[in-house]
Design a protein around this motif. Structure first.
Motif, PDB file in Angstrom:
ATOM      1  N   ASN A  21       0.829  -1.205   0.000  1.00 32.72           N
ATOM      2  CA  ASN A  21       0.000   0.000   0.000  1.00 32.72           C
ATOM      3  C   ASN A  21       0.864   1.254   0.000  1.00 32.72           C
ATOM      4  O   ASN A  21       0.557   2.226  -0.697  1.00 32.72           O
ATOM      5  N   ARG A  22       1.954   1.248   0.781  1.00 33.59           N
ATOM      6  CA  ARG A  22       2.862   2.397   0.786  1.00 33.59           C
ATOM      7  C   ARG A  22       3.496   2.584  -0.584  1.00 33.59           C
ATOM      8  O   ARG A  22       3.628   3.709  -1.073  1.00 33.59           O
ATOM      9  N   LEU A  23       3.885   1.496  -1.215  1.00 31.42           N
ATOM     10  CA  LEU A  23       4.475   1.567  -2.553  1.00 31.42           C
ATOM     11  C   LEU A  23       3.468   2.125  -3.560  1.00 31.42           C
ATOM     12  O   LEU A  23       3.806   2.984  -4.382  1.00 31.42           O
ATOM     13  N   ALA A  24       2.239   1.667  -3.489  1.00 29.19           N
ATOM     14  CA  ALA A  24       1.204   2.156  -4.404  1.00 29.19           C
ATOM     15  C   ALA A  24       0.955   3.651  -4.200  1.00 29.19           C
ATOM     16  O   ALA A  24       0.815   4.407  -5.166  1.00 29.19           O
ATOM     17  N   GLU A  25       0.940   4.096  -2.944  1.00 29.51           N
ATOM     18  CA  GLU A  25       0.723   5.519  -2.661  1.00 29.51           C
ATOM     19  C   GLU A  25       1.889   6.360  -3.166  1.00 29.51           C
ATOM     20  O   GLU A  25       1.681   7.443  -3.726  1.00 29.51           O
ATOM     21  N   SER A  26       3.110   5.870  -2.984  1.00 29.48           N
ATOM     22  CA  SER A  26       4.258   6.640  -3.464  1.00 29.48           C
ATOM     23  C   SER A  26       4.278   6.676  -4.995  1.00 29.48           C
ATOM     24  O   SER A  26       4.621   7.701  -5.588  1.00 29.48           O
ATOM     25  N   ASN A  27       3.900   5.580  -5.642  1.00 23.03           N
ATOM     26  CA  ASN A  27       3.813   5.571  -7.104  1.00 23.03           C
ATOM     27  C   ASN A  27       2.755   6.547  -7.600  1.00 23.03           C
ATOM     28  O   ASN A  27       2.953   7.242  -8.589  1.00 23.03           O
ATOM     29  N   GLU A  28       1.640   6.600  -6.893  1.00 22.75           N
ATOM     30  CA  GLU A  28       0.572   7.528  -7.266  1.00 22.75           C
ATOM     31  C   GLU A  28       1.044   8.977  -7.121  1.00 22.75           C
ATOM     32  O   GLU A  28       0.785   9.814  -7.985  1.00 22.75           O
ATOM     33  N   LEU A  30       4.177  10.064  -7.204  1.00 20.13           N
ATOM     34  CA  LEU A  30       5.180  10.308  -8.229  1.00 20.13           C
ATOM     35  C   LEU A  30       4.531  10.535  -9.586  1.00 20.13           C
ATOM     36  O   LEU A  30       4.919  11.451 -10.324  1.00 20.13           O
ATOM     37  N   THR A  31       3.532   9.755  -9.909  1.00 20.34           N
ATOM     38  CA  THR A  31       2.812   9.922 -11.169  1.00 20.34           C
ATOM     39  C   THR A  31       2.151  11.291 -11.236  1.00 20.34           C
ATOM     40  O   THR A  31       2.180  11.963 -12.274  1.00 20.34           O
ATOM     41  N   TYR A  35       2.968  14.121 -13.976  1.00 21.11           N
ATOM     42  CA  TYR A  35       1.876  14.643 -14.803  1.00 21.11           C
ATOM     43  C   TYR A  35       1.776  16.161 -14.678  1.00 21.11           C
ATOM     44  O   TYR A  35       1.672  16.867 -15.681  1.00 21.11           O
TER      45      TYR A  35
END
Length: 59
Positions: A21-28, A30-31, A35
């Motif tokens: 979940n932390r990885l997904a949040e950091s990827n979001e 960063l994206t 953008y």
């Protein structure tokens, strides 16, 4: 599997889920930054200059 092993497995799975979940949040995040920087750069460069019908610049 005994109760102790099941508890350890569940704890490990919970820790792994939290990490994912932390990885997904950091990827979001960063994206979103990529953008926003792309949109700002493109929109500033590609916006037409505001001019009057005569061609003189406005503002």
């Amino acid at each position: 599997m005994n109760d102790q092993q099941v508890k350890q497995l569940l704890a490990a799975m919970a820790a792994q889920t939290a990490a994912m979940n932390r990885l997904a949040e950091s990827n979001e995040a960063l994206t979103a930054v990529i953008y926003q920087s792309t949109v700002v750069e493109e929109s500033d460069a590609e916006l037409p200059q505001h001019t009057y019908l005569s061609g003189k610049p406005r503002g």
